[in-house]
Write an enzyme that holds these catalytic residues in place. Structure first.
Site, PDB file in Angstrom:
ATOM      1  N   LYS A  22      48.859  62.327  64.228  1.00 52.44           N
ATOM      2  CA  LYS A  22      49.483  61.057  63.838  1.00 52.44           C
ATOM      3  C   LYS A  22      50.768  61.311  63.045  1.00 52.44           C
ATOM      4  O   LYS A  22      51.813  60.712  63.339  1.00 52.44           O
ATOM      5  CB  LYS A  22      48.493  60.260  62.972  1.00 52.44           C
ATOM      6  CG  LYS A  22      49.130  59.149  62.165  1.00 52.44           C
ATOM      7  CD  LYS A  22      48.132  58.394  61.310  1.00 52.44           C
ATOM      8  CE  LYS A  22      47.792  58.977  59.974  1.00 52.44           C
ATOM      9  NZ  LYS A  22      48.682  58.691  58.851  1.00 52.44           N
ATOM     10  N   ASN A  23      50.689  62.192  62.048  1.00 51.73           N
ATOM     11  CA  ASN A  23      51.830  62.339  61.145  1.00 51.73           C
ATOM     12  C   ASN A  23      53.006  63.094  61.764  1.00 51.73           C
ATOM     13  O   ASN A  23      54.100  63.088  61.213  1.00 51.73           O
ATOM     14  CB  ASN A  23      51.381  62.967  59.819  1.00 51.73           C
ATOM     15  CG  ASN A  23      50.528  61.989  59.014  1.00 51.73           C
ATOM     16  OD1 ASN A  23      50.467  60.793  59.333  1.00 51.73           O
ATOM     17  ND2 ASN A  23      49.861  62.480  57.982  1.00 51.73           N
ATOM     18  N   CYS A 117      51.306  51.810  47.290  1.00 54.54           N
ATOM     19  CA  CYS A 117      50.200  51.752  48.243  1.00 54.54           C
ATOM     20  C   CYS A 117      48.930  52.140  47.508  1.00 54.54           C
ATOM     21  O   CYS A 117      48.974  52.510  46.342  1.00 54.54           O
ATOM     22  CB  CYS A 117      50.455  52.648  49.447  1.00 54.54           C
ATOM     23  SG  CYS A 117      50.323  54.375  49.076  1.00 54.54           S
ATOM     24  N   ARG A 122      53.974  56.197  45.060  1.00 50.57           N
ATOM     25  CA  ARG A 122      54.723  56.815  46.177  1.00 50.57           C
ATOM     26  C   ARG A 122      56.184  56.359  46.296  1.00 50.57           C
ATOM     27  O   ARG A 122      56.567  55.663  47.234  1.00 50.57           O
ATOM     28  CB  ARG A 122      53.980  56.595  47.498  1.00 50.57           C
ATOM     29  CG  ARG A 122      52.631  57.279  47.503  1.00 50.57           C
ATOM     30  CD  ARG A 122      51.858  57.008  48.743  1.00 50.57           C
ATOM     31  NE  ARG A 122      52.214  57.892  49.842  1.00 50.57           N
ATOM     32  CZ  ARG A 122      51.669  57.801  51.043  1.00 50.57           C
ATOM     33  NH1 ARG A 122      50.768  56.878  51.301  1.00 50.57           N
ATOM     34  NH2 ARG A 122      52.009  58.632  51.997  1.00 50.57           N
ATOM     35  N   ASP A 307      44.672  65.287  52.296  1.00 49.09           N
ATOM     36  CA  ASP A 307      44.103  64.414  53.319  1.00 49.09           C
ATOM     37  C   ASP A 307      42.684  64.812  53.729  1.00 49.09           C
ATOM     38  O   ASP A 307      42.062  64.111  54.530  1.00 49.09           O
ATOM     39  CB  ASP A 307      45.016  64.387  54.560  1.00 49.09           C
ATOM     40  CG  ASP A 307      46.301  63.619  54.294  1.00 49.09           C
ATOM     41  OD1 ASP A 307      46.354  62.862  53.308  1.00 49.09           O
ATOM     42  OD2 ASP A 307      47.261  63.792  55.062  1.00 49.09           O
ATOM     43  N   ARG A 401      43.657  53.296  61.655  1.00 52.27           N
ATOM     44  CA  ARG A 401      45.047  53.731  61.480  1.00 52.27           C
ATOM     45  C   ARG A 401      45.200  55.205  61.830  1.00 52.27           C
ATOM     46  O   ARG A 401      46.292  55.642  62.190  1.00 52.27           O
ATOM     47  CB  ARG A 401      45.484  53.560  60.024  1.00 52.27           C
ATOM     48  CG  ARG A 401      45.621  52.129  59.600  1.00 52.27           C
ATOM     49  CD  ARG A 401      46.142  52.045  58.200  1.00 52.27           C
ATOM     50  NE  ARG A 401      47.441  52.696  58.099  1.00 52.27           N
ATOM     51  CZ  ARG A 401      48.214  52.668  57.028  1.00 52.27           C
ATOM     52  NH1 ARG A 401      47.818  52.018  55.960  1.00 52.27           N
ATOM     53  NH2 ARG A 401      49.364  53.287  57.013  1.00 52.27           N
TER      54      ARG A 401
HETATM   55  N1  EPU Z   1      57.128  61.609  46.034  1.00 57.76           N
HETATM   56  C1  EPU Z   1      58.059  61.166  45.116  1.00 57.76           C
HETATM   57  N2  EPU Z   1      59.292  60.802  45.573  1.00 57.76           N
HETATM   58  C2  EPU Z   1      59.630  60.858  46.885  1.00 57.76           C
HETATM   59  C3  EPU Z   1      58.677  61.304  47.813  1.00 57.76           C
HETATM   60  C4  EPU Z   1      57.426  61.677  47.360  1.00 57.76           C
HETATM   61  O1  EPU Z   1      57.785  61.106  43.907  1.00 57.76           O
HETATM   62  O2  EPU Z   1      60.771  60.477  47.229  1.00 57.76           O
HETATM   63  C5  EPU Z   1      55.783  62.012  45.562  1.00 57.76           C
HETATM   64  C6  EPU Z   1      54.679  61.134  46.119  1.00 57.76           C
HETATM   65  O3  EPU Z   1      54.504  59.960  45.347  1.00 57.76           O
HETATM   66  C7  EPU Z   1      53.484  62.053  46.094  1.00 57.76           C
HETATM   67  C8  EPU Z   1      54.105  63.430  46.373  1.00 57.76           C
HETATM   68  O4  EPU Z   1      55.481  63.298  46.069  1.00 57.76           O
HETATM   69  O5  EPU Z   1      52.901  62.068  44.831  1.00 57.76           O
HETATM   70  C9  EPU Z   1      53.939  63.919  47.800  1.00 57.76           C
HETATM   71  O6  EPU Z   1      54.361  62.914  48.716  1.00 57.76           O
HETATM   72  P1  EPU Z   1      54.909  63.245  50.177  1.00 57.76           P
HETATM   73  O7  EPU Z   1      56.292  62.729  50.289  1.00 57.76           O
HETATM   74  O8  EPU Z   1      54.686  64.690  50.453  1.00 57.76           O
HETATM   75  O9  EPU Z   1      53.924  62.386  51.072  1.00 57.76           O
HETATM   76  P2  EPU Z   1      54.297  61.422  52.269  1.00 57.76           P
HETATM   77  O10 EPU Z   1      55.370  62.024  53.091  1.00 57.76           O
HETATM   78  O11 EPU Z   1      54.494  60.052  51.759  1.00 57.76           O
HETATM   79  C10 EPU Z   1      52.674  62.531  53.981  1.00 57.76           C
HETATM   80  C11 EPU Z   1      51.557  62.061  54.867  1.00 57.76           C
HETATM   81  C12 EPU Z   1      50.342  61.744  54.009  1.00 57.76           C
HETATM   82  C13 EPU Z   1      49.948  63.023  53.259  1.00 57.76           C
HETATM   83  C14 EPU Z   1      51.129  63.520  52.421  1.00 57.76           C
HETATM   84  C15 EPU Z   1      50.861  64.828  51.692  1.00 57.76           C
HETATM   85  C16 EPU Z   1      52.702  60.926  56.671  1.00 57.76           C
HETATM   86  C17 EPU Z   1      52.960  59.663  57.387  1.00 57.76           C
HETATM   87  N3  EPU Z   1      51.956  60.852  55.573  1.00 57.76           N
HETATM   88  O12 EPU Z   1      52.954  61.457  53.096  1.00 57.76           O
HETATM   89  O13 EPU Z   1      49.301  61.381  54.914  1.00 57.76           O
HETATM   90  O14 EPU Z   1      48.859  62.760  52.414  1.00 57.76           O
HETATM   91  O15 EPU Z   1      52.273  63.706  53.283  1.00 57.76           O
HETATM   92  O16 EPU Z   1      50.505  65.824  52.587  1.00 57.76           O
HETATM   93  O17 EPU Z   1      53.129  61.992  57.113  1.00 57.76           O
HETATM   94  C18 EPU Z   1      47.395  60.248  55.617  1.00 57.76           C
HETATM   95  O18 EPU Z   1      47.641  60.651  56.771  1.00 57.76           O
HETATM   96  O19 EPU Z   1      46.295  59.711  55.297  1.00 57.76           O
HETATM   97  C19 EPU Z   1      48.399  60.407  54.577  1.00 57.76           C
HETATM   98  C20 EPU Z   1      48.390  59.720  53.431  1.00 57.76           C
END
Ligand code: EPU
Length: 423
Positions: A22-23, A117, A122, A307, A401
Site C-alpha cells: 500500500k505505502n 490523525c 503528524r 506498523d 484501508r
Molecule cells: N514528522 C514530522 N514532520 C514531518 C514529517 C514527519 O514531525 O514533516 C514526524 C511524524 O509526526 C512522525 C515521524 O516524523 O512522528 C515519522 O513520520 P513519517 O513521515 O516517517 O511517517 P509518514 O510518512 O507520515 C509513513 C507510513 C506510515 C508509517 C510511517 C513510519 C505511508 C502512507 N505511511 O508515514 O504507515 O507508520 O511512515 O514508518 O507511507 C500505516 O501504513 O499504517 C502507516 C501509518
C-alpha cells in the site's frame, strides 16, 4: 458500518499470497503526476486508501484506467485542476504527496493541509521546508498550501531534521524535475522508498542512493511513462506471520520478501517460531507451542517497524513471560492496549505512554472491541483469534484501508471469522 465476528481458538495453517505494498503504491500514484506519458502500476492492492488516491487524481481531471487485475494506468497529461480538496486529503495523509509532483511538472499546486490523525499530530514541516529549499513559493491560506514556482525548481542540498518516510519520498520525487542536482541527507531508508526510486528511474529520472541515508537526484527536464510492479507489502506479510505465531500455527507466505522483514523475523524466532525462507517466500512454524514474550523498540527501517507494534503486542498478550515494547515513532499509538485489557490482557503503559509492559496470560476472552487506526484494528483481530469465545471488531473500515480481503485470507488459513454489516 461493517464488523468482523471472530470465534477464537483456531490455529492458523496454510498458504497465502502477499499483496502489493500500500505505502509504495500510494506514492507511485502521486509520482505519476510527474510524467508526460502513461504510467502503469501493477500489483496494486485493492484497498480503500488506493481508491481514495485514485479518486483524488480523478478530481484533478487525471484519467485513470484500472483493469480487473488492478493494473492502474495514469494519464497525467489530462490534468485540468491543480487543487486537491480537503474532503479527500483529510481522509488520507498520503494524498498530501501530490503537492510536489504537481508543482514540479505544472508550476502550481494547491493541496489541503492534512491536519492531525489518530496516531499523533503528524506535521508536514519537513515536506514544506524541502519544497521551499527547491525554490517553491509557499503560501498558506484557509487550511490550504499553495505552491508556485517561476520556471523550474532548482536542485538543493537538504538535510532532514528527522527521519521521515513521507518527507523523503515527497522531496525525492519532486526533485526529479528540478534543474541541477539535489542531495538529500538524513533520509529514511524504508524499502518503499527504494521501490519509488526504481519507479521514478523507470520514468527516466536519475535517482541514486535510495535505501541509504543520502539520496542524490540529478534533475531531468521531463519524465516519460513507464510500467512498474509494486513490491510486496511487508506490513501485511508481517501481520499474518504474527497472527500464525500467536495461534501456535504454521503459514507460508508467497510473493513476499524476507529481506524487508529481518527485524520481525528475528523477534519471531526469539518467540520460538521456526522460520524458513527463499527469495520470495517466508514460512513460519510454531509447532503448536505457546510463544515466548519479546521486547523491542520501534524505530526507522531497518529496525522494528511501528506498523507491526500493535500486532506484536497482541502476541505478547498470550505469551509466556513479560515483554516491553517501546514506541518511538508516533506519540499516540497504543490505543489497542486498552481494548486488549478489556479482553483480559495485562498491559500497563509507562514512560508518558511511550512504553507498554505486557505480562503474558494463558488466554484472552472475547469481547466487543474497536480501534481508530489501521494497525491497532488488525491487532484486535489477532487478539480475537487467540481469545476464548467471540470477539466483535467494530469500525473495520480502518482495516479495509490497508488489508486486502482480510477475512478471506484468514478464513483460508482456517480462522473462524466473518464480516457482518451493522445496522
Ligand atoms: N514528522 C514530522 N514532520 C514531518 C514529517 C514527519 O514531525 O514533516 C514526524 C511524524 O509526526 C512522525 C515521524 O516524523 O512522528 C515519522 O513520520 P513519517 O513521515 O516517517 O511517517 P509518514 O510518512 O507520515 C509513513 C507510513 C506510515 C508509517 C510511517 C513510519 C505511508 C502512507 N505511511 O508515514 O504507515 O507508520 O511512515 O514508518 O507511507 C500505516 O501504513 O499504517 C502507516 C501509518
Amino acid at each position: 458500518m461493517d464488523r468482523l465476528l471472530i470465534r477464537g481458538g483456531k490455529k492458523l495453517e496454510g498458504e497465502l499470497r502477499a499483496s502489493g505494498a500500500k505505502n509504495s503504491a500510494l506514492k507511485m500514484l502521486a509520482a505519476a503526476l510527474l510524467a508526460d506519458g502513461p504510467v502503469t502500476i501493477s500489483n496494486v492492492p485493492h484497498l480503500r486508501d488506493i481508491t481514495t488516491m485514485i479518486e483524488l487524481l480523478g478530481s484533478l481531471g487525471v484519467e485513470v484506467v484500472i483493469d480487473e487485475k488492478m493494473n492502474v494506468e495514469i494519464h497525467a497529461n489530462t490534468i485540468k485542476s491543480f487543487k486537491a480538496p480537503y474532503d479527500l486529503v483529510k481522509t488520507m495523509r498520503a494524498s498530501f504527496n501530490v503537492l510536489g509532483p504537481m508543482l514540479a511538472h505544472y508550476g502550481q499546486a494547491e493541496v489541503s493541509l492534512p491536519g492531525g490523525c489518530a496516531i499523533g499530530p503528524r506535521p508536514v514541516d519537513q515536506h514544506l521546508q524541502g519544497l521551499a529549499a527547491l525554490g517553491a513559493i509557499i503560501e498558506m491560506n484557509e487550511g490550504y498550501v499553495k505552491a508556485t514556482v517561476n520556471g523550474r525548481l532548482q536542485g538543493a542540498h537538504i538535510l532532514f531534521d528527522m527521519c521521515t518516510v513521507g518527507g523523503t519520498e515527497h522531496i525525492m520525487m519532486t526533485a526529479t524535475l528540478a534543474e541541477g542536482t539535489t542531495i538529500l541527507e538524513n533520509c529514511a531508508r524504508e524499502p518503499e522508498i527504494v521501490d519509488l526510486a526504481n519507479c521514478l528511474n523507470a520514468m527516466g529520472a536519475d535517482v541514486q542512493g535510495a535505501g541509504t541515508g543520502t539520496i542524490t537526484i540529478n534533475g531531468v527536464p521531463s519524465l516519460h511513462g513507464c510500467a512498474h510492479r509494486v513490491i510486496a507489502d511487508r506490513v501485511e506479510t508481517g501481520t499474518y506471520l504474527i497472527a500464525a505465531a500467536a495461534t501456535g500455527g504454521r503459514v507460508k507466505i508467497r510473493d513476499a520478501n524476507p529481506e524487508h522483514l529481518e527485524a520481525l523475523l528475528s523477534k519471531l524466532r526469539e518467540a520460538g517460531a521456526e522460520i524458513t525462507s527463499g527469495a520470495d517466500w517466508i514460512e513460519l512454524d510454531m509447532h503448536d507451542k505457546r510463544p515466548k514474550s519479546v521486547s523491542l523498540v520501534t524505530a526507522p527501517y531497518p529496525a522494528f517497524p511501528t506498523d507491526l507494534q500493535a500486532q506484536i503486542i497482541a502476541l505478547n498478550c498470550i505469551a509466556e513471560g513479560t515483554g516491553t515494547i517501546k514506541e518511538t515513532i508516533f506519540e499516540n499509538r497504543f490505543m489497542h492496549v486498552h481494548e486488549m485489557n478489556r479482553m483480559g490482557a495485562r498491559i500497563r503503559l509507562e514512560g508518558n505512554n511511550t512504553t507498554a509492559i505486557v505480562e503474558g496470560v494463558p488466554r484472552l476472552t472475547g469481547a466487543p472491541v474497536m480501534a481508530n487506526d489501521l494497525r491497532a484494528s488488525v491487532s484486535l483481530v489477532i487478539a480475537g483469534l487467540v481469545a476464548e469465545g467471540d470477539t466483535v471488531v467494530d469500525r473495520i473500515y480502518h482495516i479495509d484501508r490497508g488489508y486486502e480481503q482480510v477475512e478471506e485470507k484468514l478464513q483460508n488459513l482456517g480462522a473462524d471469522i466473518r464480516r457482518v454489516a451493522s445496522n
